[in-house]
Design an enzyme around this catalytic site. Structure first.
Site, PDB file in Angstrom:
ATOM      1  N   HIS A 103      57.698  27.142  40.021  1.00  0.00           N
ATOM      2  CA  HIS A 103      56.508  27.875  39.595  1.00  0.00           C
ATOM      3  C   HIS A 103      55.561  27.057  38.727  1.00  0.00           C
ATOM      4  O   HIS A 103      54.591  27.615  38.214  1.00  0.00           O
ATOM      5  CB  HIS A 103      56.913  29.127  38.814  1.00  0.00           C
ATOM      6  CG  HIS A 103      57.373  30.263  39.671  1.00  0.00           C
ATOM      7  ND1 HIS A 103      56.507  31.095  40.341  1.00  0.00           N
ATOM      8  CD2 HIS A 103      58.619  30.697  39.974  1.00  0.00           C
ATOM      9  CE1 HIS A 103      57.196  31.997  41.012  1.00  0.00           C
ATOM     10  NE2 HIS A 103      58.476  31.781  40.812  1.00  0.00           N
TER      11      HIS A 103
ATOM     12  N   LYS B  86      45.628  36.687  30.659  1.00  0.00           N
ATOM     13  CA  LYS B  86      46.698  35.768  31.052  1.00  0.00           C
ATOM     14  C   LYS B  86      47.490  35.381  29.814  1.00  0.00           C
ATOM     15  O   LYS B  86      47.006  35.549  28.687  1.00  0.00           O
ATOM     16  CB  LYS B  86      46.121  34.483  31.656  1.00  0.00           C
ATOM     17  CG  LYS B  86      45.332  34.664  32.939  1.00  0.00           C
ATOM     18  CD  LYS B  86      44.700  33.342  33.370  1.00  0.00           C
ATOM     19  CE  LYS B  86      43.898  33.521  34.655  1.00  0.00           C
ATOM     20  NZ  LYS B  86      44.754  33.785  35.823  1.00  0.00           N
ATOM     21  N   ARG B  87      48.672  34.868  30.044  1.00  0.00           N
ATOM     22  CA  ARG B  87      49.394  34.219  28.960  1.00  0.00           C
ATOM     23  C   ARG B  87      48.483  33.182  28.315  1.00  0.00           C
ATOM     24  O   ARG B  87      47.793  32.433  29.008  1.00  0.00           O
ATOM     25  CB  ARG B  87      50.647  33.558  29.545  1.00  0.00           C
ATOM     26  CG  ARG B  87      51.483  32.755  28.589  1.00  0.00           C
ATOM     27  CD  ARG B  87      52.818  32.407  29.251  1.00  0.00           C
ATOM     28  NE  ARG B  87      52.639  31.760  30.546  1.00  0.00           N
ATOM     29  CZ  ARG B  87      52.621  30.430  30.726  1.00  0.00           C
ATOM     30  NH1 ARG B  87      52.710  29.626  29.688  1.00  0.00           N
ATOM     31  NH2 ARG B  87      52.498  29.925  31.940  1.00  0.00           N
TER      32      ARG B  87
ATOM     33  N   LYS C  71      45.308  27.158  30.804  1.00  0.00           N
ATOM     34  CA  LYS C  71      44.592  28.304  31.364  1.00  0.00           C
ATOM     35  C   LYS C  71      43.175  28.411  30.811  1.00  0.00           C
ATOM     36  O   LYS C  71      42.359  29.188  31.302  1.00  0.00           O
ATOM     37  CB  LYS C  71      45.375  29.591  31.114  1.00  0.00           C
ATOM     38  CG  LYS C  71      46.711  29.628  31.875  1.00  0.00           C
ATOM     39  CD  LYS C  71      47.480  30.902  31.601  1.00  0.00           C
ATOM     40  CE  LYS C  71      48.826  30.917  32.312  1.00  0.00           C
ATOM     41  NZ  LYS C  71      48.715  31.100  33.777  1.00  0.00           N
TER      42      LYS C  71
ATOM     43  N   THR D  72      48.649  35.313  40.045  1.00  0.00           N
ATOM     44  CA  THR D  72      48.642  36.536  40.857  1.00  0.00           C
ATOM     45  C   THR D  72      47.624  37.539  40.333  1.00  0.00           C
ATOM     46  O   THR D  72      47.231  38.444  41.071  1.00  0.00           O
ATOM     47  CB  THR D  72      50.035  37.200  40.887  1.00  0.00           C
ATOM     48  OG1 THR D  72      50.522  37.358  39.553  1.00  0.00           O
ATOM     49  CG2 THR D  72      51.017  36.358  41.683  1.00  0.00           C
TER      50      THR D  72
ATOM     51  N   LYS E 273      45.063  40.506  42.199  1.00  0.00           N
ATOM     52  CA  LYS E 273      44.910  41.906  41.782  1.00  0.00           C
ATOM     53  C   LYS E 273      43.448  42.242  41.534  1.00  0.00           C
ATOM     54  O   LYS E 273      42.965  43.318  41.914  1.00  0.00           O
ATOM     55  CB  LYS E 273      45.740  42.156  40.521  1.00  0.00           C
ATOM     56  CG  LYS E 273      47.231  41.966  40.708  1.00  0.00           C
ATOM     57  CD  LYS E 273      47.951  41.819  39.377  1.00  0.00           C
ATOM     58  CE  LYS E 273      49.361  41.305  39.574  1.00  0.00           C
ATOM     59  NZ  LYS E 273      49.970  40.834  38.312  1.00  0.00           N
TER      60      LYS E 273
END
Length: 879
Positions: free
Chosen positions: A403, A595-596, A601, A706, A710
């Site tokens: 991942h 998000k985390r 990110k 993901t 969504k």
């Protein structure tokens, strides 16, 4: 009406179908000879008593709920409040799931199917009640029943707390996969840990993240079934001896793993799967001898040491004790799981070398990788298999999903820790590595560098065990989770292994369940899509949504999409007003990044852009502001407790929000909020309301993502880099429906070096102004501003925030321009929703079944169905 609902009840006429019987079999997976007459009579009685499903009419549901209020909760009509209503409703729903769950497991046993075992350290399930009601087709029945008892179903569902069993995308993916496995009738089990306190509950105080325990179990969990009859010993520490030709691991500490089961219903199917989570407890509950001697703490020391194994998800591993606890957790759940798997397999008399014909184990990232070694130990030490048979069987059973391409996320454990905690496993790892390197050295004599790269043991002080490398060596298949990521797995992470066994590597692009993320989270859009495609089957076949494109120019469809979006924005606005006391403009563009919190990110890039936008508004004349698109910018996510820089970013976001939201000169043109304690339930409110969502990781660093899927399924567009699943979403939805910016993966290394060594200088007056404002501590103190600015210096800007800033701002200009064209924007959203079929987790699971697990659907369909009537006697007659 779905097929399952139709088989129970004709909702249109309100009539109940003719009585039919439940699935009826022996219940044994092996022949039972020589049963006595008494046993046969007992079986007949039990079959008669358990031959009917619970009734689903409103009156029966009310009776069942009230019975649980009185007999399970021991409450009276005078203290029947919303919490009691939730607990009783959940228990009533669980009763129904247990019926189909039991029947499903009996059916699987009778058919002797091959089962999939999905091992994950996280399962971010979200609330269960609405999911159970929707998947089994009884929501309208329960809605009417609960209203009759004086409560609203929404009020009752709001009493449920999100289970603290996961944190981010890894856990939510596992939850989506469980839903899809059940829905498409794959025989499967999920296995993980029952965390008592979750990761942590996030509070924001004076802009800073504060972590407190997530007491998600304080009200109990009505969905789980404690299985005191399913328990296994798990050993730590101790020593290894060679006795009578066998290795024996003994001594040390033994922890007891106790199973807690949660039924997972499929949508429009009778199949109900099981999520089995392990709770840690002491092998010896209480030391009476120590207690009698006055050593009261010593009397319960073993109990406390054992239970902490399943206390917290991802304990802080910045200390040696934290690292040891993490490794303990991982071994604890895989050891108990493998004991359970082998027990189930051995119900039928066959050799363990055939394990792979009935068992497929998927490792969700590197966390469960120690399971490869534990299966070897059990096969050899407990069941007497030789090395060759044990290794061949193990490799055939396991497959591994990677991942991440982040080096720090590829787990490594020190050899001294492994030798201390799992001495027998370290022996086995050494032997696996020896045989592996012998095979490689015979092919590449003298190539020491290649052997070092491919070794499971990394040289250094101390030596380290590379768990990702062990997963590759010990699995028959390795997959990434998006096309670009799978390519990087082959070329960047494991190039030597890919060269040796190219067929071992493949791609499985992630997906999400449209049941949870559209049907349940966005009922307004669900109704629109169902009306225009003229059925609800699209939630199990999203390709049917392609029909929406036939009406993309239809003003009625455009209006329906617009109204559904506005309804969701109003719902989110109400939540924000309740949380922050601020009213927001629902006609503004809702810009969301949830998000985390992590540097790759790039929430930092987002907030720098927010400050630049704020500065631009402040300079505008009143006439210019008339043409400015108003924005509501929302952040959400947790930073790991030990990740200081991520917590600094949260503080900066909150500092900017405080300045912007209190500037009356800016007004409704810009609002900024950091949404505390982001979880599944909050996501279900935020995602349907988005106009644009931010997926802006440094190219080549996001495996898939993901949340991007969504958002687009819910009629939101993306601003993003060409990273992870963004690439495939753009390919499916169209180049014009995504606002792309930034460097490409193949440009990253050169750009990083150019910045670091001064060959490229970022010249942007907007960025300079933002830096100066941060430096002056306008948004936060120097404890935050200094490390943030230090990380953005050219020689430190590893994530290329400054390099992509100009391109990022230009992409937002394109967003503003597109949003002003209301009709054009709505058509983009319609087209994007219509083309998201590839990103259903149903498709992903079918790919896993066909290409990795080699397993088939086993739909459980009872020959008939009836209702349990309290007045029915055991012989079928009524009073």
């Amino acid at each position: 009406m779905n097929r399952r609902t139709a088989s129970f009840q004709d909702l249109a006429s309100g009539t109940v179908s003719a009585p039919e019987t439940r699935y009826s079999v022996t219940g044994y997976s092996t022949p039972q000879d020589g049963q006595s007459a008494q046993q046969e009579e007992r079986n007949k009685l039990l079959q008669s008593l358990m031959s009917q499903y619970l009734a689903r009419d409103v009156t029966s549901i009310q009776r069942q709920v009230v019975n649980h209020v009185e007999y399970t909760l021991a409450r009276t009509r005078y203290n029947f409040d919303a919490l009691a209503a939730y607990q009783a409703t959940a228990l009533s729903m669980r009763d129904r799931l247990i019926e189909s769950w039991n029947d499903t497991q009996v059916f699987f046993g009778e058919k002797d199917v091959k089962r999939v075992y999905y091992l994950s350290l996280e399962f971010l399930m979200g609330r269960y009640l609405q999911n159970g009601l929707m998947n089994t087709g009884v929501k309208s029945n329960f809605d009417a029943a609960i209203k009759g008892l004086g409560f609203g179903l929404e009020e009752v569902m709001d009493q449920e707390r999100d289970p603290g069993l996961g944190n981010g995308g890894l856990g939510r993916l596992a939850a989506c996969f469980m839903d899809s496995l059940a829905t498409i009738n794959i025989p499967a089990w999920g296995y993980g840990i029952r965390y008592k306190y979750g990761m942590f509950y996030q509070l924001i105080k004076e802009g800073y993240q504060i972590e407190i325990p997530d007491y998600w179990l304080t009200r109990g969990n009505p969905w789980e079934i404690e299985r005191l009859d399913v328990t296994y010993p798990v050993r730590f520490y101790g020593h290894v001896e060679y006795v009578d030709g066998k290795f024996q691991w003994s001594g040390g500490e033994v922890v007891r793993a106790v199973a807690y089961d949660t039924p997972i219903p499929g949508y429009d199917t009778y199949n109900t799967l099981n999520l089995r989570l392990w709770n840690a407890g002491p092998a010896k509950e209480f030391d009476l001898d120590s207690f009698s001697k006055g050593d009261y703490f010593g009397a319960i020391a073993q109990k406390e040491n054992s239970e902490k194994v399943s206390f917290v998800l991802y304990p802080n591993d910045s200390t040696e004790a934290g690292k040891e606890l993490r490794l303990k957790q991982q071994f604890f759940f895989v050891s108990a799981t493998l004991q359970d798997v082998i027990r189930r397999f051995r119900k039928v008399d066959r050799p363990l070398t055939e394990l792979h014909t009935k068992v497929a184990i998927q490792l969700n990232d590197t966390h469960p990788t120690i399971g490869i070694v534990e299966l070897m130990r059990q096969l050899m030490d407990d069941f007497g298999l030789g090395w060759s048979d044990a290794w061949s069987t193990t490799v055939k059973v396991f497959s591994y999903t990677n991942h991440t391409v982040l080096p720090e996320a590829l787990e490594k454990w020190s050899v001294p820790l492994m030798e201390k905690l799992l001495p027998r496993h370290m022996q086995i790892i050494y032997e696996i590595n020896r045989r592996h390197l012998e095979a490689m050295s015979s092919k590449y004599p003298g190539d020491g560098e290649k052997l070092q790269r491919m070794s499971i043991i990394e040289d250094g002080y101390p030596k380290m065990v590379r768990m990702a490398t062990l997963a590759v060596v010990g699995s028959h298949t390795v997959n990434g989770v998006a096309e670009i990521h799978s390519g990087l797995v082959k070329t960047r992470l494991f190039p030597d292994f890919f060269k040796e066994t190219p067929d071992k590597f493949c791609n499985m692009t992630n997906g999400v369940t449209p049941r949870r993320w559209v049907q349940q989270a966005n009922p307004a859009l669900f109704a629109v899509i169902s009306r225009w495609v003229e059925n609800e089957d699209w939630v199990v076949n999203m390709d049917l949504c392609r029909q929406l494109e036939d009406y993309i120019d239809n003003a009625d469809l455009q209006r329906d999409f617009e109204e559904a979006k506005l309804e969701n924005k109003k719902r989110l606005a109400a939540y924000i007003e309740k949380q922050f006391g601020v009213k927001i403009n629902t006609n503004a563009l809702f810009d969301i990044q949830i998000k985390r919190i992590h540097e790759y990110k790039r929430q930092l890039l987002n907030i720098l852009g927010v400050v630049a936008r704020y500065n631009l508004i402040k300079r505008m004349s009143p006439a210019e502001r008339q043409n400015m698109v108003p924005r509501v910018i929302l952040f959400g996510g947790k930073a790991a407790a030990a990740y200081v820089q991520a917590k600094n970013i949260i503080r900066l976001i909150n500092g900017v929000a405080s300045v912007v939201n209190n500037d009356s000169d800016v007004g409704d043109l810009l609002k900024v909020f950091f949404m505390p304690n982001y979880n599944v339930t909050l996501a279900e409110i935020m995602i349907p309301a988005s106009d644009i969502s931010e997926h802006i990781s440094t190219a080549g660093m996001e495996a898939s993502g993901t949340s991007n899927m969504k958002f687009v399924m819910n009629g939101g567009l993306i601003i993003g880099t060409m990273d992870g699943a963004n690439i495939e979403i753009r390919e499916e939805t169209g180049d014009d429906n995504m606002f792309v910016f930034g460097l490409l993966t193949e440009e990253i290394d050169d750009a990083r070096n150019a910045l670091k060594y001064g060959h490229y200088k970022v010249r942007d007056s907007r960025l300079d102004e933002v830096f100066e404002q941060i430096r002056s501590n306008r948004f936060c103190g120097s404890d935050v501003s200094e490390p943030i600015l230090r990380a953005l210096q050219p020689f430190n800007d590893y994530y290329l925030v400054t390099r992509d800033f100009g391109s990022y701002m230009e992409a937002h200009d394109r967003v503003d321009k597109a949003f002003l064209d209301k009709t054009g924007w709505i058509k983009k959203t319609i087209q994007s929703v219509a083309r998201m079929g590839k990103f259903s987790s149903d498709r992903t699971i079918k790919d896993y079944c066909d290409r990795i697990w080699k397993t088939e659907a086993a739909p459980f369909v009872p020959s008939s169905i009836t209702y349990k009537d309290p007045s029915t006697r055991a012989n079928g007659t009524t009073k």
